[in-house]
Write an enzyme that holds these catalytic residues in place. Structure first.
Site, short mmCIF file in Angstrom:
data_model
loop_
_atom_site.label_atom_id
_atom_site.label_comp_id
_atom_site.label_asym_id
_atom_site.label_seq_id
_atom_site.Cartn_x
_atom_site.Cartn_y
_atom_site.Cartn_z
CB THR A 1 -1.86 5.61 4.46
OG1 THR A 1 -2.81 5.68 3.54
CG2 THR A 1 -0.99 7.08 4.38
CB THR B 1 -0.68 6.21 0.51
OG1 THR B 1 -1.48 5.16 0.37
CG2 THR B 1 -1.15 7.08 -0.20
CB SER C 1 -0.99 -0.11 1.12
OG SER C 1 -0.16 0.04 2.50
N GLY D 1 -9.30 8.03 2.25
CA GLY D 1 -9.03 9.25 2.36
C GLY D 1 -9.97 10.30 1.66
CB THR E 1 -3.92 5.00 7.65
OG1 THR E 1 -4.54 4.41 8.99
CG2 THR E 1 -2.47 5.53 7.99
N GLY E 2 -6.63 5.45 6.10
CA GLY E 2 -7.99 5.07 5.82
C GLY E 2 -8.43 5.59 4.75
N GLY F 1 -5.81 10.92 -2.70
CA GLY F 1 -6.20 10.82 -1.54
C GLY F 1 -6.06 11.92 -0.49
CG ASP F 2 -6.07 10.92 3.82
OD1 ASP F 2 -5.78 9.96 2.93
OD2 ASP F 2 -5.82 10.90 5.02
NE ARG G 1 -8.36 8.34 -3.82
CZ ARG G 1 -7.77 7.80 -2.68
NH1 ARG G 1 -6.56 7.69 -2.71
NH2 ARG G 1 -8.32 7.64 -1.50
N1 GLY Z 1 -5.44 7.36 3.32
C1 GLY Z 1 -4.88 7.13 1.99
C2 GLY Z 1 -5.66 7.16 0.77
O1 GLY Z 1 -7.15 7.51 0.89
O2 GLY Z 1 -5.30 6.97 -0.17
#
Ligand code: GLY
Length: 311
Positions: free
Chosen positions: A166, A184, A46, A220, A217-218, A196-197, A194
């Site tokens: 992440t 990540t 990941s 995003g 993490t999770g 993420g956060d 895309r």
């Molecule tokens: N938290 C990582 C993502 O959503 O890419």
């Protein structure tokens, strides 16, 4: 108080990060060292090398780093072909008048500043990627690039599976400076481009010496919508302790988690170096803490939010 805090998949980088601090290195050096180790591990699917690719089979990496003393930050998103995006993010922070570079521009910047391109797609991650594609596509997956419509495929896979591993590292050095980093490969089978956060300062990562630091993490998309990492730090600024601040930020996410599923973990520390971690997952999880007195990283349980909070 020297301190390193890392997400559950950060174990192998924690001792290296603490070594940096013990040798009088800075918090930001420690964060970078810890994350690089995880990014370069081909078995961690990941993050970095060996990350599961986007819907087109391209490994796109996101990372950010932030220094709590100056609020300086750097980030890269959808970066291809560079093993250690956290170091590119740091270079953005140090050399660039910008905070966030993405896609072809991020790659160009990496190469211009001396990063050597490499192939991030390993055989196991390619196999994992193919395993979720419908059979007829899996057999001719090179043709995906020419498909006009990727969206139905991305949506179909996302309905069955929403996973976004992440790595987070937070550190506090001898001078009391704190730093935070996140890296990540993002949501596997994601739509190309895309983000993420993780590369969004305030969403997946935030550090401010005056109050503390937090990282996520999770899922995003939800941390972006709630600006979660910054919320934790803001709640500390407003007077809450680190645990209460994390619970409050998780409470902000609760309606979105209830509506959309997926999960969120937050790791954080206050300015004195008191750590805390919380998860929305019913099955729990852990994070790693190492301080100046530790002989080895200590595995700590993430607090689980109650079902009432989870909505
Ligand atoms: N938290 C990582 C993502 O959503 O890419």
């Amino acid at each position: 108080m020297l301190l390193v805090v890392a997400s559950g998949n950060g174990r192998e980088g924690v001792e290296g990060a603490m070594k940096v601090l013990r040798e009088n290195g800075s918090a930001i050096d420690a964060v970078e060292a810890g994350i690089r180790r995880v990014e370069s591990d081909p078995d961690e699917d990941s993050v970095g090398l060996g990350g599961i690719p986007n819907i087109l089979g391209q490994v796109e990496l996101d990372a950010s780093i932030m220094e709590g003393r100056t609020l300086a930050a750097g980030a890269v998103g959808a970066l291809t072909g560079v093993e250690n995006p956290i170091s590119v993010a740091r270079r953005v922070m140090e050399l660039c008048p910008h905070v966030l570079l993405v896609g072809a521009g991020a790659r160009r910047f990496a190469e211009e500043t001396g990063f050597v391109p490499c192939n991030l797609l390993t055989t196991p991650s390619l196999q994992k990627w193919r395993s979720r594609l419908p059979e007829q596509i899996s057999e001719n997956f090179r043709e995906l690039e020419d498909r006009g419509e990727l969206l139905p495929l991305v949506r179909a896979i996302a309905e069955k599976m929403r996973r976004a591993g992440t790595v987070n590292f937070l550190a506090r050095d001898e001078r009391g400076d704190i730093a935070c980093g996140v890296s990540t490969s993002g949501w596997p089978w994601k739509y190309p481009g895309r983000l993420g956060d993780s590369p969004i300062i305030g969403a997946g990562n935030y550090a401010d010496n005056r109050y503390g630091a937090a990282a996520c993490t999770g899922y995003g998309e939800l941390a972006i919508r709630c600006n979660t990492a910054h919320s934790v730090v803001l709640y500390m600024k407003m007077g809450q302790g680190v645990a209460a601040a994390c619970r409050e930020a998780m409470g902000d996410l609760a309606p979105l988690l209830a509506a959309h599923g997926g999960g969120m973990n937050i790791v954080a520390m206050d300015r004195q170096g008191y750590p805390f971690g919380i998860t929305s997952s019913a099955t729990g999880g852990s994070y790693w803490v190492m301080n100046e007195k530790s002989i080895a990283p200590e595995e700590c349980e993430l607090e689980r939010i109650s079902s009432a909070q989870a909505g």
